[in-house]
Scaffold this motif. Structure first.
Motif, PDB file in Angstrom:
ATOM      1  N   UNK A 195     140.455  68.896 112.819  1.00  0.00           N
ATOM      2  CA  UNK A 195     140.035  70.252 112.553  1.00  0.00           C
ATOM      3  C   UNK A 195     141.008  70.878 112.400  1.00  0.00           C
ATOM      4  N   UNK A 196     141.105  72.277 111.471  1.00  0.00           N
ATOM      5  CA  UNK A 196     141.789  73.009 111.037  1.00  0.00           C
ATOM      6  C   UNK A 196     141.764  74.330 112.024  1.00  0.00           C
ATOM      7  N   UNK A 197     142.915  74.630 112.759  1.00  0.00           N
ATOM      8  CA  UNK A 197     142.413  75.991 113.834  1.00  0.00           C
ATOM      9  C   UNK A 197     143.759  76.688 113.921  1.00  0.00           C
ATOM     10  N   UNK A 198     143.544  77.943 113.805  1.00  0.00           N
ATOM     11  CA  UNK A 198     144.839  78.765 113.835  1.00  0.00           C
ATOM     12  C   UNK A 198     146.029  78.404 112.829  1.00  0.00           C
ATOM     13  N   UNK A 199     145.696  77.913 111.871  1.00  0.00           N
ATOM     14  CA  UNK A 199     146.880  77.624 110.878  1.00  0.00           C
ATOM     15  C   UNK A 199     147.452  76.161 111.082  1.00  0.00           C
ATOM     16  N   UNK A 200     146.727  75.394 111.960  1.00  0.00           N
ATOM     17  CA  UNK A 200     147.241  73.968 112.396  1.00  0.00           C
ATOM     18  C   UNK A 200     146.177  73.065 112.147  1.00  0.00           C
ATOM     19  N   UNK A 201     146.555  71.704 111.657  1.00  0.00           N
ATOM     20  CA  UNK A 201     145.958  70.747 111.683  1.00  0.00           C
ATOM     21  C   UNK A 201     145.968  70.049 112.896  1.00  0.00           C
ATOM     22  N   UNK A 202     144.919  69.910 113.686  1.00  0.00           N
ATOM     23  CA  UNK A 202     144.525  69.313 114.909  1.00  0.00           C
ATOM     24  C   UNK A 202     144.040  67.862 114.843  1.00  0.00           C
ATOM     25  N   UNK A 203     144.739  66.740 115.195  1.00  0.00           N
ATOM     26  CA  UNK A 203     144.378  65.434 115.184  1.00  0.00           C
ATOM     27  C   UNK A 203     144.146  64.681 116.321  1.00  0.00           C
ATOM     28  N   UNK A 204     143.160  63.959 116.671  1.00  0.00           N
ATOM     29  CA  UNK A 204     142.969  62.969 117.786  1.00  0.00           C
ATOM     30  C   UNK A 204     142.390  61.844 117.370  1.00  0.00           C
ATOM     31  N   UNK A 228     155.851  70.526 113.753  1.00  0.00           N
ATOM     32  CA  UNK A 228     154.628  70.118 114.510  1.00  0.00           C
ATOM     33  C   UNK A 228     154.971  69.007 115.837  1.00  0.00           C
ATOM     34  N   UNK A 229     154.081  68.725 116.358  1.00  0.00           N
ATOM     35  CA  UNK A 229     154.411  67.478 117.378  1.00  0.00           C
ATOM     36  C   UNK A 229     153.241  66.485 117.508  1.00  0.00           C
ATOM     37  N   UNK A 230     153.826  65.412 118.128  1.00  0.00           N
ATOM     38  CA  UNK A 230     152.733  64.081 118.397  1.00  0.00           C
ATOM     39  C   UNK A 230     152.872  64.148 120.023  1.00  0.00           C
ATOM     40  N   UNK A 231     151.886  63.352 120.369  1.00  0.00           N
ATOM     41  CA  UNK A 231     151.644  63.068 122.054  1.00  0.00           C
ATOM     42  C   UNK A 231     150.796  61.781 121.809  1.00  0.00           C
ATOM     43  N   UNK A 232     151.253  61.139 123.082  1.00  0.00           N
ATOM     44  CA  UNK A 232     150.144  59.983 123.394  1.00  0.00           C
ATOM     45  C   UNK A 232     149.946  59.897 124.818  1.00  0.00           C
ATOM     46  N   UNK A 233     148.732  59.111 125.333  1.00  0.00           N
ATOM     47  CA  UNK A 233     148.541  58.814 126.589  1.00  0.00           C
ATOM     48  C   UNK A 233     147.563  57.553 126.464  1.00  0.00           C
ATOM     49  N   UNK A 277     149.553  68.104 116.444  1.00  0.00           N
ATOM     50  CA  UNK A 277     149.286  69.689 116.150  1.00  0.00           C
ATOM     51  C   UNK A 277     150.330  69.575 114.887  1.00  0.00           C
ATOM     52  N   UNK A 278     149.854  70.043 113.809  1.00  0.00           N
ATOM     53  CA  UNK A 278     150.953  70.141 112.621  1.00  0.00           C
ATOM     54  C   UNK A 278     150.351  71.256 111.894  1.00  0.00           C
ATOM     55  N   UNK A 279     151.356  72.137 111.558  1.00  0.00           N
ATOM     56  CA  UNK A 279     151.392  73.382 110.928  1.00  0.00           C
ATOM     57  C   UNK A 279     150.877  73.050 109.614  1.00  0.00           C
ATOM     58  N   UNK A 280     149.888  74.063 109.194  1.00  0.00           N
ATOM     59  CA  UNK A 280     149.112  74.044 107.656  1.00  0.00           C
ATOM     60  C   UNK A 280     150.122  74.261 106.495  1.00  0.00           C
TER      61      UNK A 280
END
Length: 199
Positions: free
Chosen positions: A119-128, A174-179, A190-193
């Motif tokens: 989704x796009x939120x607060x100017x960022x693309x959030x991916x899971x 932006x940044x990446x993470x994993x678990x 989370x990646x800036x649009x």
């Protein structure tokens, strides 16, 4: 790409020598399957590593879904679930999502579920992207690559994609993470649009 292209080459050799109509029909069927697999992989490479959808800033979500669904279709034991808001995503988000999906599919060695959300939120693309299944397979060096901690000698064909998207995320702020655990791998970004898409 070697496997489907090799299968096409072998199929063409068999077809040239085969006289039995039933066997020829089977050869043609195998050629069609290999051509489809090759086409799907080429589409993935174009979007994940190439120009991705032409010259615009965004890629239609439907195009991304088609590519990932086609890759997952090679393994009948994997179910894909989607939760994407909007009709398009910025190119950097598409590259990250496709590479996350590829890493997650590789982790599902015994099959399972692949959940993809964006989704796009607060100017960022959030991916899971979440892979759930029995005995998740995940190479620690891929994790290091995602975190940008890869030693120079550890870069390989297995880690190159993760390294590339880590650099991409860093470049755009932006940044990446994993678990991960034995039965699940969760990859997030989370990646800036891009400025041209904000509005």
């Amino acid at each position: 790409m070697l496997s489907p292209v090799g299968a096409m080459s072998n199929g063409l050799e068999l077809l040239a020598d085969e006289k039995d109509p039933e066997m020829r029909a089977r050869c043609i069927e195998l050629l069609e399957q290999s051509a489809t697999i090759s086409t799907n992989k080429l589409k993935f490479f174009r979007l994940a590593f190439g120009a991705a959808g032409g010259f615009g800033d965004a890629v239609p979500v439907e195009e991304v879904r088609e590519v990932i669904d086609a890759l997952a279709a090679d393994n009948k034991r994997i179910e894909v679930n989607w939760a994407i808001e909007g009709s398009s995503l910025p190119k950097p988000a598409v590259k990250v999502m496709l590479n996350f999906a590829h890493i997650a599919l590789d982790a599902l060695i015994r099959g399972g579920t692949l959940d993809i959300g964006a989704e796009m939120r607060d100017g960022n693309a959030e991916i899971v992207v979440r892979a759930s299944g029995d005995r998740i397979a995940f190479d620690d060096t891929i994790g290091k690559a995602l975190e940008g901690r890869l030693a120079p000698g550890e870069l390989s064909s297995r880690t190159a994609a993760a390294h590339m998207i880590a650099l991409l995320a860093e470049e755009i702020g932006g940044g990446l993470q994993f678990k991960r655990d034995d039965n699940a791998l969760v990859l997030g970004a989370v990646l800036p649009q891009p400025p041209g898409m904000i509005g």
